[in-house]
Write a protein that holds these residues in place. Structure first.
Motif, PDB file in Angstrom:
ATOM      1  N   ILE A 143       0.945  -1.043  -0.109  1.00  0.00           N
ATOM      2  CA  ILE A 143      -0.067   0.008   0.149  1.00  0.00           C
ATOM      3  C   ILE A 143       0.772   1.227  -0.004  1.00  0.00           C
ATOM      4  O   ILE A 143       0.683   2.436  -0.697  1.00  0.00           O
ATOM      5  N   LEU A 144       1.853   1.093   0.549  1.00  0.00           N
ATOM      6  CA  LEU A 144       2.781   2.326   0.980  1.00  0.00           C
ATOM      7  C   LEU A 144       3.299   2.688  -0.498  1.00  0.00           C
ATOM      8  O   LEU A 144       3.518   3.857  -0.965  1.00  0.00           O
ATOM      9  N   ILE A 145       3.722   1.604  -1.108  1.00  0.00           N
ATOM     10  CA  ILE A 145       4.338   1.851  -2.570  1.00  0.00           C
ATOM     11  C   ILE A 145       3.462   2.278  -3.406  1.00  0.00           C
ATOM     12  O   ILE A 145       3.506   3.171  -4.426  1.00  0.00           O
ATOM     13  N   MET A 146       2.349   1.792  -3.254  1.00  0.00           N
ATOM     14  CA  MET A 146       1.273   2.374  -4.480  1.00  0.00           C
ATOM     15  C   MET A 146       0.872   3.707  -4.068  1.00  0.00           C
ATOM     16  O   MET A 146       0.861   4.578  -5.081  1.00  0.00           O
ATOM     17  N   LEU A 147       0.884   4.050  -2.878  1.00  0.00           N
ATOM     18  CA  LEU A 147       0.583   5.626  -2.529  1.00  0.00           C
ATOM     19  C   LEU A 147       1.931   6.406  -2.965  1.00  0.00           C
ATOM     20  O   LEU A 147       1.542   7.629  -3.505  1.00  0.00           O
ATOM     21  N   ILE A 148       2.747   6.013  -3.026  1.00  0.00           N
ATOM     22  CA  ILE A 148       4.253   6.804  -3.433  1.00  0.00           C
ATOM     23  C   ILE A 148       3.908   6.835  -5.036  1.00  0.00           C
ATOM     24  O   ILE A 148       4.257   7.957  -5.607  1.00  0.00           O
ATOM     25  N   VAL A 149       3.805   5.567  -5.342  1.00  0.00           N
ATOM     26  CA  VAL A 149       3.731   5.759  -7.028  1.00  0.00           C
ATOM     27  C   VAL A 149       2.643   6.700  -7.621  1.00  0.00           C
ATOM     28  O   VAL A 149       2.691   7.357  -8.505  1.00  0.00           O
ATOM     29  N   VAL A 150       1.598   6.739  -6.889  1.00  0.00           N
ATOM     30  CA  VAL A 150       0.231   7.349  -7.406  1.00  0.00           C
ATOM     31  C   VAL A 150       0.694   8.875  -7.046  1.00  0.00           C
ATOM     32  O   VAL A 150       0.214   9.680  -7.871  1.00  0.00           O
ATOM     33  N   SER A 151       1.214   9.205  -6.041  1.00  0.00           N
ATOM     34  CA  SER A 151       1.195  10.411  -5.792  1.00  0.00           C
ATOM     35  C   SER A 151       2.467  11.124  -6.621  1.00  0.00           C
ATOM     36  O   SER A 151       2.575  12.367  -6.629  1.00  0.00           O
ATOM     37  N   GLN A 152       3.222  10.313  -7.015  1.00  0.00           N
ATOM     38  CA  GLN A 152       4.218  10.776  -8.214  1.00  0.00           C
ATOM     39  C   GLN A 152       5.189  11.734  -7.618  1.00  0.00           C
ATOM     40  O   GLN A 152       5.769  12.885  -8.048  1.00  0.00           O
ATOM     41  N   GLN A 153       5.405  11.548  -6.503  1.00  0.00           N
ATOM     42  CA  GLN A 153       6.305  12.332  -5.571  1.00  0.00           C
ATOM     43  C   GLN A 153       7.972  11.907  -6.337  1.00  0.00           C
ATOM     44  O   GLN A 153       8.210  10.965  -6.308  1.00  0.00           O
ATOM     45  N   ARG A 154       8.448  12.835  -6.792  1.00  0.00           N
ATOM     46  CA  ARG A 154       9.684  12.643  -7.529  1.00  0.00           C
ATOM     47  C   ARG A 154      10.760  11.812  -6.914  1.00  0.00           C
ATOM     48  O   ARG A 154      11.334  11.176  -7.075  1.00  0.00           O
ATOM     49  N   ARG A 155      10.478  12.540  -5.606  1.00  0.00           N
ATOM     50  CA  ARG A 155      11.940  12.151  -4.734  1.00  0.00           C
ATOM     51  C   ARG A 155      11.774  10.609  -4.384  1.00  0.00           C
ATOM     52  O   ARG A 155      12.671   9.931  -4.360  1.00  0.00           O
ATOM     53  N   PHE A 156      10.450  10.248  -4.134  1.00  0.00           N
ATOM     54  CA  PHE A 156      10.234   8.847  -3.631  1.00  0.00           C
ATOM     55  C   PHE A 156      10.493   8.147  -4.813  1.00  0.00           C
ATOM     56  O   PHE A 156      10.633   6.886  -4.723  1.00  0.00           O
ATOM     57  N   MET A 157       9.949   8.430  -5.787  1.00  0.00           N
ATOM     58  CA  MET A 157      10.010   7.757  -7.234  1.00  0.00           C
ATOM     59  C   MET A 157      11.347   7.261  -7.292  1.00  0.00           C
ATOM     60  O   MET A 157      11.766   6.334  -7.692  1.00  0.00           O
ATOM     61  N   MET A 158      12.239   8.310  -6.920  1.00  0.00           N
ATOM     62  CA  MET A 158      13.636   7.888  -7.501  1.00  0.00           C
ATOM     63  C   MET A 158      14.106   6.894  -6.273  1.00  0.00           C
ATOM     64  O   MET A 158      15.016   6.124  -6.794  1.00  0.00           O
ATOM     65  N   ILE A 159      13.576   7.050  -5.116  1.00  0.00           N
ATOM     66  CA  ILE A 159      14.140   6.004  -4.341  1.00  0.00           C
ATOM     67  C   ILE A 159      13.540   4.699  -4.742  1.00  0.00           C
ATOM     68  O   ILE A 159      14.094   3.538  -4.456  1.00  0.00           O
ATOM     69  N   LEU A 213      11.918   3.552  -7.538  1.00  0.00           N
ATOM     70  CA  LEU A 213      12.149   3.037  -8.746  1.00  0.00           C
ATOM     71  C   LEU A 213      13.359   3.790  -9.341  1.00  0.00           C
ATOM     72  O   LEU A 213      12.800   4.915 -10.094  1.00  0.00           O
ATOM     73  N   PRO A 214      14.405   3.743  -9.053  1.00  0.00           N
ATOM     74  CA  PRO A 214      15.554   4.453  -9.669  1.00  0.00           C
ATOM     75  C   PRO A 214      15.514   4.303 -11.029  1.00  0.00           C
ATOM     76  O   PRO A 214      15.239   3.344 -11.678  1.00  0.00           O
ATOM     77  N   PRO A 215      15.981   5.321 -12.030  1.00  0.00           N
ATOM     78  CA  PRO A 215      16.082   5.357 -13.179  1.00  0.00           C
ATOM     79  C   PRO A 215      17.337   4.348 -13.527  1.00  0.00           C
ATOM     80  O   PRO A 215      18.041   4.316 -13.007  1.00  0.00           O
ATOM     81  N   VAL A 216      16.962   3.747 -14.760  1.00  0.00           N
ATOM     82  CA  VAL A 216      18.090   2.670 -15.073  1.00  0.00           C
ATOM     83  C   VAL A 216      19.000   3.395 -15.812  1.00  0.00           C
ATOM     84  O   VAL A 216      18.736   4.349 -16.578  1.00  0.00           O
ATOM     85  N   PRO A 217      20.101   3.335 -15.393  1.00  0.00           N
ATOM     86  CA  PRO A 217      21.333   3.809 -15.972  1.00  0.00           C
ATOM     87  C   PRO A 217      21.611   3.395 -17.198  1.00  0.00           C
ATOM     88  O   PRO A 217      21.325   2.222 -17.691  1.00  0.00           O
ATOM     89  N   ALA A 218      22.072   4.514 -18.113  1.00  0.00           N
ATOM     90  CA  ALA A 218      22.607   4.037 -19.404  1.00  0.00           C
ATOM     91  C   ALA A 218      23.539   3.093 -19.380  1.00  0.00           C
ATOM     92  O   ALA A 218      24.301   3.229 -18.627  1.00  0.00           O
ATOM     93  N   PRO A 219      23.725   2.227 -20.644  1.00  0.00           N
ATOM     94  CA  PRO A 219      24.814   1.355 -20.459  1.00  0.00           C
ATOM     95  C   PRO A 219      26.216   2.029 -20.726  1.00  0.00           C
ATOM     96  O   PRO A 219      26.101   3.076 -21.323  1.00  0.00           O
ATOM     97  N   LYS A 220      27.264   1.736 -20.083  1.00  0.00           N
ATOM     98  CA  LYS A 220      28.338   2.507 -20.290  1.00  0.00           C
ATOM     99  C   LYS A 220      29.305   1.481 -20.895  1.00  0.00           C
ATOM    100  O   LYS A 220      29.953   0.367 -20.163  1.00  0.00           O
ATOM    101  N   ILE A 221      29.570   1.801 -22.100  1.00  0.00           N
ATOM    102  CA  ILE A 221      30.376   0.744 -22.814  1.00  0.00           C
ATOM    103  C   ILE A 221      31.829   1.116 -22.716  1.00  0.00           C
ATOM    104  O   ILE A 221      31.995   2.349 -22.685  1.00  0.00           O
ATOM    105  N   LYS A 222      32.593   0.203 -22.305  1.00  0.00           N
ATOM    106  CA  LYS A 222      34.023   0.774 -22.016  1.00  0.00           C
ATOM    107  C   LYS A 222      34.662   0.987 -23.281  1.00  0.00           C
ATOM    108  O   LYS A 222      34.845   0.201 -24.175  1.00  0.00           O
ATOM    109  N   GLY A 223      34.750   2.411 -23.560  1.00  0.00           N
ATOM    110  CA  GLY A 223      35.292   2.606 -24.770  1.00  0.00           C
ATOM    111  C   GLY A 223      36.625   3.422 -24.757  1.00  0.00           C
ATOM    112  O   GLY A 223      37.252   3.501 -23.756  1.00  0.00           O
ATOM    113  N   ILE A 224      36.478   4.269 -25.502  1.00  0.00           N
ATOM    114  CA  ILE A 224      37.854   5.222 -25.418  1.00  0.00           C
ATOM    115  C   ILE A 224      37.365   6.533 -25.164  1.00  0.00           C
ATOM    116  O   ILE A 224      36.280   7.109 -25.576  1.00  0.00           O
TER     117      ILE A 224
END
Lengths: 635, 215
Positions: free
Chosen positions: A277-293, A295-306
């Protein structure tokens, strides 16, 4: 405690006195035994005749008592009435023997009721024959309080006290009532009890300590086992026990502890529901901060390059170092034999060139030259670079790699030459690497031309898209969007080639364009590559990498704005221009950071052409030989 | 004979000590308040009876242990009871020989019998062995019973005053030297018997005077 001290001091005297008394006792015992032996010796029998005697006299309540007798071996006296019981009470002066007040012949018992029972008074019992003639000597004397054997307690029962936390043992409280015959309430008899218990199949009884209370705890019984318990009692400070009571049986089986698991499951369920229920509330409320906590954004792949910083000016040394596999940040070094099994994968040896030196004529070891079978400026002209030691530690970038050494180099050279049919006939390499002349810089575009005569090769170590394969075995490079043939003979400065970047293909080059605004390359992104004639076409196979305009390669027309000195192909040739190929081999980067692409030479096909013609094959990037081509190519 | 008695007396020391030193910690006779003693609250009659009965029980236990240990050490023949020569010095005191007799007896008489017994045993035990505390225990018990008698008298339960004021020696028969002739074993036997009597009489007395369930 001085009495005990005196004890220690008198221990010696004790021993002496004890010895004396013991010796006296021993003498008495000896005499009695000798008497017995003498009496027995008269008989000459194994079993001496046993006189009638009293077996026992017992009182149950200290108010009455009864005596039993036995005729012994005198069976003629076993009939009732053959023996008579007489007793003597020594409580008064009158010492006369009286007969048993009450006979119970069936039991051979003499019962003394209350009126005839006196406590603390010595009694002596005697058996006489019926005719009062024979007096059987043995007198049985006692006082009533010393022959008391209380009845067993009644109402024995048990209750479970507790079970150990391990669930293996338990304690039991046993209760009972005093025997009804014993007047415990009035205090006439003070009784103490003894509990004994044992396991069902055991032989030895465990006895607990005597105590006067009517209950006792038995500790440490085992779950699942059956126990037998009985009890008896005796007078306090006396020695004779009563009979044992009837046994009771105690058994406790395992109790499945459901109570402990039930609240646990409840707690788990409620906890999970609450968290959901708590998670649902946080998701629904769209609180950015909690969302970050949550459901953190998926980081972009970092290909080891030059590191792109290294691609900037002046850092080609590091770049080469990295690309060659050294250092920590280097590209993963593949094993040399990684690609050994795949003959179609060919590595082109890339020569590291110093950008500052601006050597132009470092194309001697260029793979493209080797590829095309052109005479190298250096000695190793036949060295197409198919040395097996080439182990270019790069991923499959599509560069023309070394052929399998099975293939004769000659053919390879010839093949290579045909791969780039679109070389300008004038033998001028038309690697067009341009840089967008930034207004502020005012640099002039560089056009590199190779005017080395037959050696028109510039280092074309990188890709050129093969658009078609000639039946003769030559490969037609896909035409650029426009053929830009450098007419000016401005000195071209060669720069070290880019190795990894251009090999990525047009998409990556486009991407690279965004990163390197300094470069401008004309790229030929000819997807639909018409089946161009196999014959080499002048300038048709140019590859020009267009500098970034928005990430799509434009026709070279766009480059027209920037570069004037392009050589435009003839119009009929332009028809033949297939769209710009995907791949481009960048030979070098000049000092002004222009990528130089080698135009394919226009001379005759190199002698290394394979004899058999090649089928018309779809255009492919320069340097690639697909497996089906391979079949055609190999002799 | 005296030498024999004295030699045996050392043995008695051991025996009594063995029993006593064990039981000494158990016996914790509560002091009975004398009149005018500060800080001492008056006990009820039932409580007094309980104390006295407890004391007599302990005394009987000790006497029993003494007797049984004496018997064990010196292995007398089983039927010592039958010996006619055994004659306790307290045999002259008329004591009820059964429960009904004791219950039918008047309370005053019963109390007096108890006191007579206790008085009779003070000296012999002291003479048995001076360092033993058995005679002290008897004295203590006697004083306790006297207190109980006084209380009963105060409460009007018994009418006649028990002859507590009379000197203890007056209770004994004239031939009081008889006990000196008894053997040690007989002494212990007789003391064991008499302590049992005292215990039972006290119980019956309490049950009659202080009624409680079971009486």
């Amino acid at each position: 405690m001085y009495c005990c001290l005196s004890q220690i001091s008198s221990s010696n005297s004790l021993r002496k006195l004890k010895a004396i008394h013991q010796s006296n006792a021993v003498l008495a015992l000896f005499f009695s035994v000798s008497n017995l032996y003498l009496s027995l010796s008269f008989c000459h029998c194994l079993s001496a005749p046993i006189e009638p005697h009293f077996t026992e006299c017992v009182s149950r309540d200290q108010e009455t008592f009864r005596c039993w007798w036995s005729p012994g071996t005198f069976h003629n006296l076993s009939s009732p009435g053959a023996l008579r019981v007489f007793y003597l009470k020594k409580d008064s002066a009158s010492r006369e023997w009286k007969e048993c007040p009450e006979y119970i012949h069936s039991n051979r018992e003499c019962f003394f009721d209350v009126n005839h029972t006196s406590v603390w008074v010595p009694y002596c019992m005697q058996l006489r024959s019926q005719d009062n003639v024979n007096f059987f000597n043995e007198d049985y004397c006692f006082t009533v309080e010393n022959i008391v054997r209380p009845d067993p307690p009644v109402s024995l029962n048990w209750t479970l006290l507790n079970i150990s936390p391990s669930g293996l043992s338990y304690d039991v409280m046993v209760n009972w009532e005093p025997p009804p015959s014993a007047d415990v309430g009035a205090g006439w008899m003070r009784v103490e009890y003894e509990i004994q218990y044992r396991e069902r199949n055991a032989t030895n009884w465990e006895a607990l300590e005597m105590q006067p209370r009517t209950q006792q705890t038995i500790y440490g019984l085992h779950i699942g086992k059956e126990y037998e318990v009985h009890i008896r009692c005796r007078m306090q400070a006396f020695t004779k026990f009563g009979e044992f009571s009837d046994s009771i049986f105690i058994q406790v089986t395992e109790i499945p502890s459901r109570e402990t698991t039930l609240p646990l499951t409840l707690i788990l369920v409620f906890g999970i529901v609450g968290i959901l229920i708590l998670i649902m509330l946080i998701v629904v409320s769209q609180q950015r901060r909690f969302m970050m906590i949550l459901l953190p954004p998926v980081p972009a792949p970092k290909i080891k390059g030059i590191d792109p910083e290294l691609l900037k000016k002046g850092k080609l040394d590091e770049l080469n170092f990295i690309l060659s596999g050294g250092g920590m940040g280097g590209l993963p070094a593949y094993a040399p034999d990684f690609y050994q099994d795949e003959p179609w994968v060919e590595f082109i040896e890339v020569d590291a060139e110093d950008a500052d030196t601006g050597e132009k004529e470092d194309n001697q070891g260029s793979d493209t030259q080797r590829l095309l079978g052109l005479p190298q400026p250096a000695s190793h002209h036949m060295n197409i670079g198919c040395s097996n030691t080439v182990s270019f530690p790069d991923d499959d970038s599509g560069r023309a790699s070394c052929y399998d050494h099975d293939v004769p180099e000659q053919d390879t050279v010839m093949l290579m030459a045909t791969l780039l049919p679109g070389q300008p006939e004038d033998g001028e390499a038309s690697l067009i690497v341009e840089r967008a002349p930034t207004p502020e810089r005012g640099e002039r575009p560089l056009i590199q031309t190779q005017t080395t005569g037959p050696q028109t090769w510039v280092n074309t170590d990188f890709y050129a898209q093969v658009s078609n394969v000639m039946p003769s075995g030559g490969v037609v490079l896909s035409p650029g969007q426009q053929l830009r043939i450098q007419e000016s003979t401005s000195a071209t400065e060669e720069e070290t080639q880019k190795k990894g970047k251009e090999s990525e293909g047009s998409e990556e080059t486009e991407g690279k364009k965004q990163k390197e605004p300094q470069f401008q390359l004309l790229v030929s992104t000819a997807r639909q590559i018409s089946t161009p004639p196999i014959s080499p076409m002048p300038g048709a196979e140019y590859q020009t990498i267009q500098h970034p305009q928005p990430a799509e390669t434009k026709p070279a027309a766009a480059a027209e704005d920037n570069q004037s000195p392009y050589i435009l192909p003839d119009s009929p040739q332009s028809q033949l221009f297939a769209p710009v190929s995907d791949y481009t081999v960048v030979q070098e980067v000049d000092s002004q950071h222009s990528l130089l692409l080698n135009p394919p030479p226009h001379q005759s096909p190199p002698p290394c052409l394979p004899p058999h013609p090649l089928k018309a094959l779809p255009a492919m990037p320069v340097g690639y030989i697909t497996p089906d081509l391979l079949g055609n190519l190999s002799p | 004979m005296p030498g024999n008695i004295r030699s045996v007396s050392a043995v008695r020391v051991v025996l009594l000590c063995l029993v006593f030193c064990r039981r000494l910690t158990i016996i914790g006779a509560a002091p009975i308040c004398t009149n005018g003693q500060a800080g001492c609250h008056v006990l009820s009659l039932a409580n007094l009876f309980d104390r006295v009965i407890q004391h007599s029980a302990r005394m009987h236990g000790i006497s029993n242990d003494l007797h049984s240990e004496f018997e064990q050490y010196f292995l007398p023949s089983k039927n010592q009871v039958g010996r006619v020569s055994r004659n306790c010095h307290t045999s002259t005191i008329l004591t009820p020989n059964g429960k009904e007799n004791a219950q039918r007896m008047a309370r005053e008489e019963l109390t007096e019998v108890i006191l007579k017994l206790l008085v009779a045993w003070g000296d012999p035990l002291w003479h048995f062995h001076q360092t033993l505390e058995m005679s002290d225990m008897v004295h203590e018990l006697r004083k306790g019973v006297e207190k109980v008698a006084e209380k009963m008298q105060m409460l009007g339960i018994i009418v006649n005053s028990v002859s507590s004021q009379a000197s203890p020696e007056a209770l004994l028969p004239s031939d009081s030297a008889e006990w000196r002739l008894m053997k040690d074993y007989d002494l212990l036997y007789c003391f064991r018997r008499d302590s049992n009597k005292v215990q039972n009489y006290l119980k019956i007395l309490k049950c009659r005077i202080v009624p409680e369930h079971g009486c």
